[in-house]
Design an enzyme around this catalytic site. Structure first.
Site, mmCIF file in Angstrom:
data_model
loop_
_atom_site.group_PDB
_atom_site.id
_atom_site.type_symbol
_atom_site.label_atom_id
_atom_site.label_comp_id
_atom_site.label_asym_id
_atom_site.label_seq_id
_atom_site.Cartn_x
_atom_site.Cartn_y
_atom_site.Cartn_z
ATOM 1 N N CYS A 193 -27.286 -20.160 15.599
ATOM 2 C CA CYS A 193 -28.883 -19.376 15.442
ATOM 3 C C CYS A 193 -29.624 -19.577 16.709
ATOM 4 O O CYS A 193 -29.437 -20.768 17.269
ATOM 5 C CB CYS A 193 -29.379 -20.007 14.410
ATOM 6 S SG CYS A 193 -31.024 -18.999 14.084
ATOM 7 N N CYS B 101 -35.608 -24.403 15.053
ATOM 8 C CA CYS B 101 -36.204 -25.149 13.974
ATOM 9 C C CYS B 101 -35.654 -26.474 14.159
ATOM 10 O O CYS B 101 -34.286 -26.833 13.907
ATOM 11 C CB CYS B 101 -35.855 -24.534 12.593
ATOM 12 S SG CYS B 101 -36.161 -22.854 12.702
ATOM 13 N N CYS C 97 -33.001 -27.843 11.617
ATOM 14 C CA CYS C 97 -31.817 -27.167 11.198
ATOM 15 C C CYS C 97 -30.574 -27.459 11.962
ATOM 16 O O CYS C 97 -30.457 -27.344 13.048
ATOM 17 C CB CYS C 97 -31.937 -25.605 11.259
ATOM 18 S SG CYS C 97 -30.869 -24.854 10.383
ATOM 19 N N CYS D 24 -27.818 -16.892 -4.237
ATOM 20 C CA CYS D 24 -28.633 -16.634 -2.713
ATOM 21 C C CYS D 24 -27.583 -16.776 -1.411
ATOM 22 O O CYS D 24 -27.070 -17.559 -1.319
ATOM 23 C CB CYS D 24 -29.667 -17.761 -2.791
ATOM 24 S SG CYS D 24 -30.781 -17.594 -1.258
ATOM 25 N N CYS E 143 -30.720 -13.012 -4.374
ATOM 26 C CA CYS E 143 -31.373 -13.620 -3.412
ATOM 27 C C CYS E 143 -30.900 -13.458 -2.271
ATOM 28 O O CYS E 143 -29.671 -13.763 -1.672
ATOM 29 C CB CYS E 143 -32.070 -15.001 -3.746
ATOM 30 S SG CYS E 143 -33.087 -15.540 -2.612
ATOM 31 N N CYS F 47 -39.807 -15.704 -2.321
ATOM 32 C CA CYS F 47 -39.482 -16.915 -2.424
ATOM 33 C C CYS F 47 -39.878 -17.575 -1.323
ATOM 34 O O CYS F 47 -39.119 -17.610 -0.207
ATOM 35 C CB CYS F 47 -37.747 -17.172 -2.733
ATOM 36 S SG CYS F 47 -37.310 -18.836 -2.842
ATOM 37 N N ARG G 133 -38.898 -24.654 -7.173
ATOM 38 C CA ARG G 133 -37.496 -25.109 -7.357
ATOM 39 C C ARG G 133 -37.258 -26.614 -6.261
ATOM 40 O O ARG G 133 -37.621 -26.778 -5.158
ATOM 41 C CB ARG G 133 -36.672 -24.028 -6.035
ATOM 42 C CG ARG G 133 -36.783 -22.821 -6.914
ATOM 43 C CD ARG G 133 -35.986 -21.486 -6.159
ATOM 44 N NE ARG G 133 -36.370 -20.276 -6.876
ATOM 45 C CZ ARG G 133 -35.572 -20.081 -7.982
ATOM 46 N NH1 ARG G 133 -34.363 -20.486 -8.367
ATOM 47 N NH2 ARG G 133 -36.170 -18.906 -8.468
#
Ligand code: SAM
Ligand code: DTB
Ligand code: SF4
Length: 338
Positions: free
Chosen positions: A51, A55, A58, A95, A127, A187, A259
């Site tokens: 990616c 972040c 991550c 998801c 999701c 979400c 969650r």
């Protein structure tokens, strides 16, 4: 109408004596939700690693060397097989996560549309979490039967820049608006344990509560520190912090499903029980989250049995909302008559 919550009032809730806080949250939870039912959700990384974003938490950001093995978009048949297994194991929500900065209008997006259609046909809540989206892309996902879109604000607006520099929190809010405009449920939550202050956590809660309407689903993640990321050396966040955070979100945003997300491998069953008591209405089950480990289905089944919990039916949230509306309407009717 958005919830007007001051930082001071959230502080008062968050800092109240732990057991008082849990009881208060438990009462709110019982008023708005079926407290015996906890949704089992299953996560699958449909496209892993590489990616371009930065972040700080991550393991899938290309710029950090974390040992995560990158893979291209999985074939639809494989995704469907994984969704079936999850359903057989009691999951009612599936998801699909992709390590993308944003969705592009290409063949891969068409394939994701196909995956959503296929999973939806299983009767599961679908999701996806694919990065930034335009409203046109959100509409295509909605047409394919996407029920929810996960896009986290992660932390407070003030702390956001410490964690991510390749996009802004405003970019995140724009995608959330696009998702809303397409009629997909939202979400959206965040992570604790990234070195943020309690006020940062509460400002995030405030931001979520002020979304109009607030998210239907709020994942609270405890950072899973991954070696090679800037946050790889963060000390583990105490379970008490997680319990306080879940309870505070529960009280601040009573309608949302909260969650209990990343970080469960470090929690005992007793600690998780307190999270459920404090209002967590869902977990991710299965040996993997996206790239990190997670309790597997049999462990969670045993935990549910021990605690007397049952897996939540798909779309229960929609039914609860209707029931609430009916109860409120009939209460109004009674008032008018009386
Ligand atoms: N690329 C998309 C995006 O950023 O929205 C979707 C996938 S991304 C991995 C989904 C969410 O996982 C992030 O917003 C973050 O809240 C959470 N996450 C990622 N790594 C994590 C970690 N190490 N610990 C806890 N949560 C994490
Ligand atoms: C969310 O808030 N937590 C899940 C889901 N949304 C996509 C992801 C957690 C990922 C944890 C790190 C990993 O396994 O890579
Ligand atoms: Fe990319 Fe999402 Fe990871 Fe950020 S959280 S690096 S956008 S996969």
């Amino acid at each position: 109408m958005p919830n007007a919550l001051t930082l001071e009032s959230l502080r008062e809730i968050h800092d109240s004596p732990l057991l008082e806080l849990v009881v208060r949250a438990a009462n709110v939870h019982r008023r708005f939700h079926d407290s015996r039912a906890v949704q089992v959700s299953s996560l699958l990384s449909i496209k892993t690693g590489g990616c371009p974003e930065d972040c700080g938490y991550c393991p899938q950001a290309a710029r950090y060397h974390t040992g995560v093995e990158a893979h291209a978009l999985l074939p639809t048949a494989e995704v469907l097989a994984r969704a079936r297994t999850a359903k057989e194991n009691g999951a009612s929500r599936f998801c699909m996560g992709a390590a993308w900065r944003q969705v592009r209008d290409n063949r891969e997006f068409e394939q994701v549309i196909e995956m959503v259609r296929a999973v939806r046909m299983l009767g599961m809540e679908t999701c996806a979490t694919l990065g930034m989206l335009t409203v046109a892309q959100a509409r295509r996902l909605a047409e394919a039967g996407l029920y929810a879109y996960n896009h986290n604000v992660d932390t407070s607006p003030e702390y956001y820049g410490e964690i991510i520099s390749t996009r802004t929190i405003e970019d995140r809010l724009q995608t959330l608006q696009n998702v809303r405009d397409a009629g997909i449920t939202v979400c959206c939550g965040g992570i604790i344990g990234m070195g943020e202050s309690i006020d940062d956590r509460l400002r995030m809660v405030q931001l979520l509560a002020e979304l109009d309407p607030p998210p239907e689903s709020i994942p609270i993640n405890a950072l899973v520190p991954v070696a090679g990321t800037p946050l790889g050396e963060q000390p583990p966040v105490p379970a008490w912090d997680l319990i306080r955070m879940i309870a505070t979100v529960r009280i601040a945003i009573p309608t949302a499903v909260v969650r209990l997300s990343a970080g469960r491998t470090r929690l005992s069953v007793s600690e998780q029980a307190l999270c459920f008591l404090a209002g967590a209405g869902s977990i991710f089950s299965g040996e993997r989250l996206l790239t990190t480990t997670n309790p597997d289905f049999p462990d969670d089944r045993a935990m549910f049995e021990l605690l007397g919990l049952v897996p939540r039916e798909p779309y229960a949230e929609r039914r609860e909302k209707n029931t609430r509306a009916e109860v409120e309407a009939s209460a109004r009717g009674m008032n008018m008559q009386g």
